[in-house]
Design a protein around this motif. Structure first.
Motif, PDB file in Angstrom:
ATOM      1  N   LYS A  20      36.945 -51.517  -6.046  1.00 41.35           N
ATOM      2  CA  LYS A  20      36.121 -51.578  -4.826  1.00 41.35           C
ATOM      3  C   LYS A  20      34.747 -50.966  -5.073  1.00 41.35           C
ATOM      4  CE  LYS A  20      39.213 -52.013  -0.956  1.00 41.35           C
ATOM      5  NZ  LYS A  20      38.665 -53.277  -0.513  1.00 41.35           N
ATOM      6  N   ALA A  21      34.686 -49.847  -5.779  1.00 46.98           N
ATOM      7  CA  ALA A  21      33.403 -49.216  -6.085  1.00 46.98           C
ATOM      8  C   ALA A  21      32.547 -50.119  -6.970  1.00 46.98           C
ATOM      9  CB  ALA A  21      33.623 -47.864  -6.756  1.00 46.98           C
ATOM     10  N   ILE A  22      33.161 -50.752  -7.937  1.00 51.42           N
ATOM     11  CA  ILE A  22      32.424 -51.634  -8.844  1.00 51.42           C
ATOM     12  C   ILE A  22      31.889 -52.851  -8.096  1.00 51.42           C
ATOM     13  CG2 ILE A  22      32.639 -53.172 -10.839  1.00 51.42           C
ATOM     14  CD1 ILE A  22      34.752 -51.085 -11.895  1.00 51.42           C
ATOM     15  N   VAL A  23      32.729 -53.489  -7.264  1.00 48.43           N
ATOM     16  CA  VAL A  23      32.278 -54.679  -6.540  1.00 48.43           C
ATOM     17  C   VAL A  23      31.158 -54.320  -5.562  1.00 48.43           C
ATOM     18  CG1 VAL A  23      33.849 -54.770  -4.529  1.00 48.43           C
ATOM     19  CG2 VAL A  23      33.101 -56.877  -5.627  1.00 48.43           C
ATOM     20  N   GLY A  24      31.148 -53.092  -5.051  1.00 47.63           N
ATOM     21  CA  GLY A  24      30.058 -52.653  -4.187  1.00 47.63           C
ATOM     22  C   GLY A  24      28.762 -52.424  -4.944  1.00 47.63           C
ATOM     23  N   ALA A  25      28.866 -51.996  -6.205  1.00 51.38           N
ATOM     24  CA  ALA A  25      27.679 -51.700  -7.011  1.00 51.38           C
ATOM     25  C   ALA A  25      27.061 -52.945  -7.642  1.00 51.38           C
ATOM     26  CB  ALA A  25      28.043 -50.700  -8.108  1.00 51.38           C
ATOM     27  N   LEU A  26      27.854 -53.959  -7.909  1.00 46.78           N
ATOM     28  CA  LEU A  26      27.342 -55.144  -8.599  1.00 46.78           C
ATOM     29  C   LEU A  26      26.132 -55.772  -7.910  1.00 46.78           C
ATOM     30  CD1 LEU A  26      30.660 -56.806  -9.812  1.00 46.78           C
ATOM     31  CD2 LEU A  26      28.881 -55.795 -11.236  1.00 46.78           C
ATOM     32  N   PRO A  27      26.168 -56.041  -6.605  1.00 50.43           N
ATOM     33  CA  PRO A  27      25.001 -56.652  -5.971  1.00 50.43           C
ATOM     34  C   PRO A  27      23.740 -55.778  -6.053  1.00 50.43           C
ATOM     35  CG  PRO A  27      26.889 -56.785  -4.508  1.00 50.43           C
ATOM     36  CD  PRO A  27      27.272 -55.909  -5.662  1.00 50.43           C
ATOM     37  N   ARG A  28      23.911 -54.468  -5.997  1.00 49.61           N
ATOM     38  CA  ARG A  28      22.756 -53.574  -6.108  1.00 49.61           C
ATOM     39  C   ARG A  28      22.108 -53.657  -7.484  1.00 49.61           C
ATOM     40  NH1 ARG A  28      26.508 -50.215  -3.363  1.00 49.61           N
ATOM     41  NH2 ARG A  28      26.874 -48.967  -5.233  1.00 49.61           N
ATOM     42  N   LEU A  29      22.869 -54.100  -8.460  1.00 50.00           N
ATOM     43  CA  LEU A  29      22.350 -54.250  -9.822  1.00 50.00           C
ATOM     44  C   LEU A  29      21.950 -55.691 -10.132  1.00 50.00           C
ATOM     45  CD1 LEU A  29      24.943 -51.948 -11.588  1.00 50.00           C
ATOM     46  CD2 LEU A  29      22.561 -51.424 -11.058  1.00 50.00           C
ATOM     47  N   GLY A  30      21.996 -56.558  -9.116  1.00 51.68           N
ATOM     48  CA  GLY A  30      21.562 -57.942  -9.295  1.00 51.68           C
ATOM     49  C   GLY A  30      22.657 -58.932  -9.631  1.00 51.68           C
ATOM     50  N   PHE A  31      23.912 -58.485  -9.678  1.00 57.28           N
ATOM     51  CA  PHE A  31      25.036 -59.377  -9.981  1.00 57.28           C
ATOM     52  C   PHE A  31      25.666 -59.818  -8.665  1.00 57.28           C
ATOM     53  CE2 PHE A  31      24.696 -56.368 -13.534  1.00 57.28           C
ATOM     54  CZ  PHE A  31      24.429 -57.267 -14.565  1.00 57.28           C
ATOM     55  N   THR A  32      25.257 -60.962  -8.146  1.00 59.15           N
ATOM     56  CA  THR A  32      25.659 -61.378  -6.807  1.00 59.15           C
ATOM     57  C   THR A  32      26.759 -62.443  -6.781  1.00 59.15           C
ATOM     58  OG1 THR A  32      23.881 -63.017  -6.773  1.00 59.15           O
ATOM     59  CG2 THR A  32      23.381 -60.830  -5.879  1.00 59.15           C
ATOM     60  N   ALA A  33      27.218 -62.896  -7.912  1.00 64.08           N
ATOM     61  CA  ALA A  33      28.191 -63.989  -7.955  1.00 64.08           C
ATOM     62  C   ALA A  33      29.638 -63.539  -7.774  1.00 64.08           C
ATOM     63  CB  ALA A  33      28.069 -64.749  -9.280  1.00 64.08           C
TER      64      ALA A  33
END
Length: 98
Positions: A20-33
């Motif tokens: 859950k923490a990783i999936v929350g951080a991905l969009p903030r780092l530009g990984f939106t898929a």
């Protein structure tokens, strides 16, 4: 030397706070898929000599009894890596920036 890979994942009904923490951080780092992440464990067992069916069965038993917690985890993969160490996976080098 040959290696056997064991992959363990949390059971689907078990909460995965790291995922859950990783999936929350991905969009903030530009990984939106990506809409979900489950984090698991990988073990590499090195074998002296060839991997026989008996040794592979020992790896399966170790995975089920020691490498995983059967109450909350599933063993999802037990396989022998090719001798050259190559794996079938996405090429991580292609994503590097010069």
């Amino acid at each position: 030397m040959p290696r056997i890979v064991v992959d363990v994942m949390p059971k689907p009904e078990i909460l995965d706070p790291q995922g859950k923490a990783i999936v929350g951080a991905l969009p903030r780092l530009g990984f939106t898929a990506f809409s979900g992440v489950r984090q698991g464990k990988r073990f590499e067992l090195t074998v002296e000599g060839p991997v026989t069916e008996e040794i592979l069965e020992q790896a399966r038993n170790a995975a089920a009894t020691m490498l995983s917690n059967p109450v909350i985890e599933d063993v999802v993969n037990v396989e022998v890596l090719p001798e050259d160490g190559a794996e079938v996976r996405a090429d991580a080098d292609a994503a590097e920036v010069d």
